[in-house]
Write a protein that holds these residues in place. Structure first.
Motif, PDB file in Angstrom:
ATOM      1  N   HIS A 412       0.832  -1.202   0.000  1.00 52.16           N
ATOM      2  CA  HIS A 412       0.000   0.000   0.000  1.00 52.16           C
ATOM      3  C   HIS A 412       0.867   1.253   0.000  1.00 52.16           C
ATOM      4  CE1 HIS A 412      -2.477   3.062   2.377  1.00 52.16           C
ATOM      5  NE2 HIS A 412      -3.035   2.998   1.183  1.00 52.16           N
ATOM      6  N   ALA A 413       1.916   1.283   0.815  1.00 54.35           N
ATOM      7  CA  ALA A 413       2.785   2.452   0.901  1.00 54.35           C
ATOM      8  C   ALA A 413       3.482   2.720  -0.425  1.00 54.35           C
ATOM      9  CB  ALA A 413       3.817   2.261   2.011  1.00 54.35           C
ATOM     10  N   ARG A 414       3.806   1.666  -1.163  1.00 53.55           N
ATOM     11  CA  ARG A 414       4.507   1.839  -2.433  1.00 53.55           C
ATOM     12  C   ARG A 414       3.637   2.544  -3.473  1.00 53.55           C
ATOM     13  NH1 ARG A 414       7.276  -3.169  -5.530  1.00 53.55           N
ATOM     14  NH2 ARG A 414       5.170  -3.974  -5.301  1.00 53.55           N
ATOM     15  N   THR A 415       2.330   2.365  -3.382  1.00 46.60           N
ATOM     16  CA  THR A 415       1.433   3.027  -4.339  1.00 46.60           C
ATOM     17  C   THR A 415       1.149   4.480  -3.968  1.00 46.60           C
ATOM     18  OG1 THR A 415      -0.552   2.323  -3.136  1.00 46.60           O
ATOM     19  CG2 THR A 415       0.321   0.825  -4.810  1.00 46.60           C
ATOM     20  N   VAL A 416       1.504   4.874  -2.743  1.00 49.77           N
ATOM     21  CA  VAL A 416       1.172   6.220  -2.263  1.00 49.77           C
ATOM     22  C   VAL A 416       2.386   7.140  -2.248  1.00 49.77           C
ATOM     23  CG1 VAL A 416       0.276   7.553  -0.305  1.00 49.77           C
ATOM     24  CG2 VAL A 416      -0.737   5.331  -0.872  1.00 49.77           C
ATOM     25  N   LEU A 417       3.543   6.609  -1.849  1.00 49.00           N
ATOM     26  CA  LEU A 417       4.714   7.448  -1.595  1.00 49.00           C
ATOM     27  C   LEU A 417       5.621   7.569  -2.817  1.00 49.00           C
ATOM     28  CD1 LEU A 417       5.694   6.064   1.931  1.00 49.00           C
ATOM     29  CD2 LEU A 417       4.390   8.132   1.427  1.00 49.00           C
ATOM     30  N   THR A 418       6.412   8.646  -2.833  1.00 51.85           N
ATOM     31  CA  THR A 418       7.451   8.791  -3.847  1.00 51.85           C
ATOM     32  C   THR A 418       8.535   7.740  -3.591  1.00 51.85           C
ATOM     33  OG1 THR A 418       8.724  10.340  -2.502  1.00 51.85           O
ATOM     34  CG2 THR A 418       7.051  11.269  -3.980  1.00 51.85           C
ATOM     35  N   PHE A 420      11.676   8.010  -3.098  1.00 49.04           N
ATOM     36  CA  PHE A 420      12.564   8.404  -1.996  1.00 49.04           C
ATOM     37  C   PHE A 420      11.929   8.115  -0.640  1.00 49.04           C
ATOM     38  CE2 PHE A 420      13.684  11.622   1.173  1.00 49.04           C
ATOM     39  CZ  PHE A 420      15.042  11.412   1.278  1.00 49.04           C
ATOM     40  N   ALA A 421      10.666   8.542  -0.464  1.00 47.34           N
ATOM     41  CA  ALA A 421       9.988   8.355   0.816  1.00 47.34           C
ATOM     42  C   ALA A 421       9.695   6.881   1.066  1.00 47.34           C
ATOM     43  CB  ALA A 421       8.693   9.169   0.843  1.00 47.34           C
ATOM     44  N   PHE A 422       9.299   6.158   0.005  1.00 49.01           N
ATOM     45  CA  PHE A 422       9.002   4.736   0.178  1.00 49.01           C
ATOM     46  C   PHE A 422      10.250   3.950   0.568  1.00 49.01           C
ATOM     47  CE2 PHE A 422       8.918   0.461  -1.754  1.00 49.01           C
ATOM     48  CZ  PHE A 422       7.969  -0.114  -0.913  1.00 49.01           C
ATOM     49  N   HIS A 477       9.875  14.132  13.364  1.00 44.83           N
ATOM     50  CA  HIS A 477      11.135  14.620  12.790  1.00 44.83           C
ATOM     51  C   HIS A 477      11.169  14.503  11.270  1.00 44.83           C
ATOM     52  CE1 HIS A 477      15.386  15.182  12.053  1.00 44.83           C
ATOM     53  NE2 HIS A 477      15.455  13.968  11.534  1.00 44.83           N
ATOM     54  N   SER A 478      10.785  13.330  10.725  1.00 46.70           N
ATOM     55  CA  SER A 478      10.936  13.091   9.292  1.00 46.70           C
ATOM     56  C   SER A 478       9.627  13.036   8.530  1.00 46.70           C
ATOM     57  CB  SER A 478      11.683  11.766   9.070  1.00 46.70           C
ATOM     58  OG  SER A 478      10.886  10.668   9.509  1.00 46.70           O
ATOM     59  N   GLY A 479       8.512  12.881   9.224  1.00 47.09           N
ATOM     60  CA  GLY A 479       7.233  12.759   8.532  1.00 47.09           C
ATOM     61  C   GLY A 479       6.944  11.355   8.057  1.00 47.09           C
ATOM     62  N   LEU A 480       7.732  10.370   8.528  1.00 46.65           N
ATOM     63  CA  LEU A 480       7.517   8.966   8.184  1.00 46.65           C
ATOM     64  C   LEU A 480       7.464   8.149   9.469  1.00 46.65           C
ATOM     65  CD1 LEU A 480      10.045   8.674   5.215  1.00 46.65           C
ATOM     66  CD2 LEU A 480       7.556   8.678   5.043  1.00 46.65           C
ATOM     67  N   LEU A 481       6.586   7.152   9.486  1.00 50.06           N
ATOM     68  CA  LEU A 481       6.425   6.336  10.696  1.00 50.06           C
ATOM     69  C   LEU A 481       7.695   5.570  11.017  1.00 50.06           C
ATOM     70  CD1 LEU A 481       2.831   4.791  10.565  1.00 50.06           C
ATOM     71  CD2 LEU A 481       3.695   6.580  12.065  1.00 50.06           C
ATOM     72  N   PRO A 498      -2.583   4.183   8.141  1.00 51.45           N
ATOM     73  CA  PRO A 498      -3.607   5.236   8.111  1.00 51.45           C
ATOM     74  C   PRO A 498      -3.167   6.420   7.255  1.00 51.45           C
ATOM     75  CG  PRO A 498      -3.346   4.399  10.334  1.00 51.45           C
ATOM     76  CD  PRO A 498      -2.271   3.761   9.519  1.00 51.45           C
ATOM     77  N   GLU A 499      -4.122   6.968   6.496  1.00 54.68           N
ATOM     78  CA  GLU A 499      -3.834   8.030   5.550  1.00 54.68           C
ATOM     79  C   GLU A 499      -3.178   9.249   6.196  1.00 54.68           C
ATOM     80  OE1 GLU A 499      -4.258   8.367   2.169  1.00 54.68           O
ATOM     81  OE2 GLU A 499      -4.568   6.196   2.174  1.00 54.68           O
ATOM     82  N   LYS A 500      -3.504   9.531   7.455  1.00 50.84           N
ATOM     83  CA  LYS A 500      -2.953  10.713   8.121  1.00 50.84           C
ATOM     84  C   LYS A 500      -1.436  10.645   8.270  1.00 50.84           C
ATOM     85  CE  LYS A 500      -5.409   9.861  11.757  1.00 50.84           C
ATOM     86  NZ  LYS A 500      -6.074  10.005  13.064  1.00 50.84           N
ATOM     87  N   TYR A 501      -0.880   9.430   8.150  1.00 51.62           N
ATOM     88  CA  TYR A 501       0.572   9.275   8.292  1.00 51.62           C
ATOM     89  C   TYR A 501       1.289   9.248   6.945  1.00 51.62           C
ATOM     90  CZ  TYR A 501      -0.614   8.465  13.106  1.00 51.62           C
ATOM     91  OH  TYR A 501      -1.094   8.622  14.387  1.00 51.62           O
ATOM     92  N   PHE A 502       0.592   9.630   5.869  1.00 48.73           N
ATOM     93  CA  PHE A 502       1.206   9.895   4.579  1.00 48.73           C
ATOM     94  C   PHE A 502       1.140  11.408   4.343  1.00 48.73           C
ATOM     95  CE2 PHE A 502      -0.295   5.454   3.272  1.00 48.73           C
ATOM     96  CZ  PHE A 502       0.951   4.891   3.526  1.00 48.73           C
ATOM     97  N   LEU A 503       2.185  12.120   4.707  1.00 44.94           N
ATOM     98  CA  LEU A 503       2.183  13.570   4.551  1.00 44.94           C
ATOM     99  C   LEU A 503       2.145  13.953   3.070  1.00 44.94           C
ATOM    100  CD1 LEU A 503       4.743  14.776   7.251  1.00 44.94           C
ATOM    101  CD2 LEU A 503       2.292  14.403   7.457  1.00 44.94           C
ATOM    102  N   LEU A 504       1.594  15.124   2.779  1.00 49.14           N
ATOM    103  CA  LEU A 504       1.454  15.582   1.404  1.00 49.14           C
ATOM    104  C   LEU A 504       2.809  15.683   0.695  1.00 49.14           C
ATOM    105  CD1 LEU A 504      -1.262  18.372   1.786  1.00 49.14           C
ATOM    106  CD2 LEU A 504      -1.568  16.052   0.924  1.00 49.14           C
ATOM    107  N   ARG A 505       3.850  16.094   1.459  1.00 49.46           N
ATOM    108  CA  ARG A 505       5.156  16.300   0.826  1.00 49.46           C
ATOM    109  C   ARG A 505       5.765  14.990   0.320  1.00 49.46           C
ATOM    110  NH1 ARG A 505       8.761  19.126   2.832  1.00 49.46           N
ATOM    111  NH2 ARG A 505      10.533  17.979   2.030  1.00 49.46           N
ATOM    112  N   TRP A 506       5.337  13.853   0.853  1.00 54.29           N
ATOM    113  CA  TRP A 506       5.922  12.575   0.452  1.00 54.29           C
ATOM    114  C   TRP A 506       5.049  11.795  -0.538  1.00 54.29           C
ATOM    115  CZ3 TRP A 506      10.442  13.572   1.407  1.00 54.29           C
ATOM    116  CH2 TRP A 506      10.954  13.943   2.645  1.00 54.29           C
ATOM    117  N   ARG A 507       3.880  12.322  -0.880  1.00 57.59           N
ATOM    118  CA  ARG A 507       2.949  11.568  -1.726  1.00 57.59           C
ATOM    119  C   ARG A 507       3.364  11.639  -3.199  1.00 57.59           C
ATOM    120  NH1 ARG A 507      -2.401  10.304   0.164  1.00 57.59           N
ATOM    121  NH2 ARG A 507      -2.558  10.653   2.408  1.00 57.59           N
TER     122      ARG A 507
END
Length: 581
Positions: A412-418, A420-422, A477-481, A498-507
């Motif tokens: 799921h995280a791979r489909t949401v994050l860039t 770098f963030a993933f 600190h980093s915006g990632l769990l 949860p969606e709230k833990y995917f910050l806009l800057r990393w999507r």
């Protein structure tokens, strides 16, 4: 460095073994203990008038029993659990004189323990083996002086040494104790250095005065603060002034040397004569590298050179010096030394361009040898178009990141994050599997590494609001769990973060670079499954025998070299063009 390195084989001590000194014996026994999962300490020593100390007792760190402490009236006194359990492992030394030379021999030895012996990654954390080397001590003090907190100092050292978190030969507590113990000494040293700097600068000023009296050509200039202390000073010689009148059309200003001891900048004006030899034009010591200090230095330089200014100044990329030159020498052309640019090329472009960096650098090298402005401008525009193409190609390649676990939340995280963030979150997901979780009261959990390699973290999970908070504060600190929070979510059967833990800057959806749907889809389908299936089978088959392992290792090495040498085509990978056997 001790007599025995950590890599040297240390054999089991034996009764009658001889050492030149008791310190040598202790170090030998200490190395043996470390390699066998325990630590030692010095116990009893016995001495006489004739021999002095003639017996030394070394014992296991868990030898004996702690004596009960006398009760005091202090409330909430902390009770510490003793590690001593009456272990009888020991090594006793006795001194004798042989032909007038003292020597030590083992008179008693026992290696029988009544407790569990530890693995190397655990025993290395004993206080006896946690040592901060002198080079690390200097670095720690320098970082501490610069305002780095202890936890950041540890991370810097881990990055510089290329080790995983928690793998330094000391822990955060040791660094904190070291900084605390040195704080007073550092303050005293700073005061002494300030005093030494002031005295040395006054001595330098006096030396300039004496030299000027003896040599008519020698000239200098300086500034002083309100307390009568030297701030900046500059000087030159008669020969340098005469040389500048002939060869001062092009001047190199070198400001790369910073004196940490004196907290000053050394600036030098240099040139080249008609034989290609370097010439010294002048020198300055500045209190800082601000444009104000550089402006003073340039004004003084022009004055020392009797009003003459260079036509061209070659500098590094210091912004303070650049601003000062624009103000003080507006008609002088500034040139940045090509070596300065080439030295930073790799750090600027190698990561962004990836495998295409060498092609880009070859194009840049051609640009540096062009002879006229028109050709340069034309080639520069072409280079910018090539760099943009390289960058977009490289970004598309980076979009493919295979899954490393079977956890649905990773997919799921791979489909949401860039990418770098993933990649950063994927690292935390993998590490989360190394942690155990103990449920506390009120929806809180104690999460700790299974080998206790780092301190425990407290994670609070609120299922109604799908909230998870960790005491390590990594998300803040980093915006990632963090790995601790992920561990709790996995145990609580979360299949998606949860969606709230995917910050806009990393999507991925907020990327500034246009993304092709096909490439995003490729990361989920048969590509990764095909590779995972092959690598799993290859891994299991290759470990059946040593011959199989050596063969697979050699073939994979050649295959990797071959693949790296293949050209990168324009056709992207999709399930339709995968070759299946």
């Amino acid at each position: 460095m001790g007599l025995f390195s950590s890599q040297e084989v240390v054999f089991t001590p034996y009764v009658g073994q001889i050492f030149k000194s008791d310190d040598e014996a202790f170090e030998y026994y200490s190395n043996f203990a470390r390699k066998n999962g325990f630590s030692i300490r010095k116990a009893r020593s016995t001495e006489s008038q004739n021999l002095g100390v003639y017996r030394r007792d070394f014992v296991c760190y868990r030898s004996g029993f702690n004596q009960p402490r006398k009760k005091t009236n202090v409330e909430h006194q902390r009770e510490r659990k003793s590690v001593r359990c009456g272990c009888d492992a020991k090594l006793y030394l006795t001194k004798e004189i042989v032909d007038g030379v003292p020597q030590w021999y083992i008179s008693q030895f026992s290696n029988v323990h009544n407790h569990e012996l530890l693995e190397d990654d655990q025993v290395r954390l004993f206080p006896a083996y946690r040592k901060i080397e002198e080079a690390d001590q200097e670095h720690i003090l320098l970082l501490s002086k610069a305002g780095f907190p202890v936890n950041r100092i540890v991370k810097v050292l881990e990055l510089e040494k290329g080790v995983q978190p928690g793998q330094l030969p000391f822990i955060e507590k040791d660094v904190r104790n070291f900084v605390r113990s040195c704080k007073k000494t550092v303050q005293e040293n700073d005061s002494m250095l300030t005093m030494k700097r002031d005295n040395d600068l006054m001595e330098l000023l006096e030396a300039c005065k004496v030299t000027a009296e003896r040599d008519e050509g020698f000239v200098y200039n300086f500034t002083m603060d309100d307390n009568g202390k030297v701030e900046n000073i500059a000087w030159t010689y008669g020969d340098s002034i005469r040389a500048f009148s002939l060869f001062g059309d092009v001047v190199t200003i070198e400001t790369s040397y910073h004196s940490i001891t004196y907290s000053m900048i050394l600036g030098m004006w240099l040139g080249i004569d008609n034989h290609g030899r370097p010439i010294f034009f002048g020198c300055t010591l500045l209190q800082d590298e601000t444009s104000k200090s550089f402006s003073w230095a340039l004004q003084v330089f022009v004055k020392l050179m009797r009003g003459r200014r260079p036509h061209i100044v070659v500098t590094d990329m210091d912004s303070g010096l650049r601003d000062a030159l624009e103000t003080e020498m507006p008609n002088t052309k500034q040139v940045i030394c090509i070596s300065q640019i080439l030295s930073k090329m790799s750090s600027w472009f190698s990561f962004q361009l990836g495998m295409q960096y060498l092609d880009f650098k070859s194009e840049f090298d051609m640009l540096c040898h062009l002879e006229n402005v028109e050709d340069f401008e034309h080639q520069w525009n072409n280079l910018v178009g090539i760099a943009a193409k390289f960058g977009s190609e490289n970004r598309e390649v980076m979009l493919y990141l295979p899954a490393k676990t079977c956890l649905p939340l990773e997919e799921h995280a791979r489909t949401v994050l860039t990418p770098f963030a993933f990649s950063a979150l994927q690292h935390e997901i993998m590490l989360s599997m190394h942690y155990a979780m103990i449920e506390m009261s009120n929806g809180s959990y104690l999460v700790r590494h299974y080998k206790k390699m780092e301190r425990e973290c407290l994670v609070i999970w609120i299922p109604d609001d799908e909230q998870v908070h960790c005491s390590c504060k990594e998300f803040e600190h980093s915006g990632l769990l963090c790995r601790h929070s992920i561990r709790v979510l996995v145990v609580k059967n979360y299949f998606q973060i949860p969606e709230k833990y995917f910050l806009l800057r990393w999507r991925l959806e907020n990327s500034l670079v246009p993304l092709h749907d096909q490439i995003i889809t490729n990361s989920n389908d048969e590509c990764s499954q095909a590779f995972q299936s092959l690598t799993t089978a290859l891994f299991s088959e290759s470990f059946i025998s040593k011959e199989r392992f050596n063969f697979v290792h050699g073939e994979l090495t050649h295959l990797l070299e071959h693949v790296r040498g293949m050209p990168v085509g324009d056709q992207s990978i999709s399930p339709d063009n995968i070759v299946k056997s």
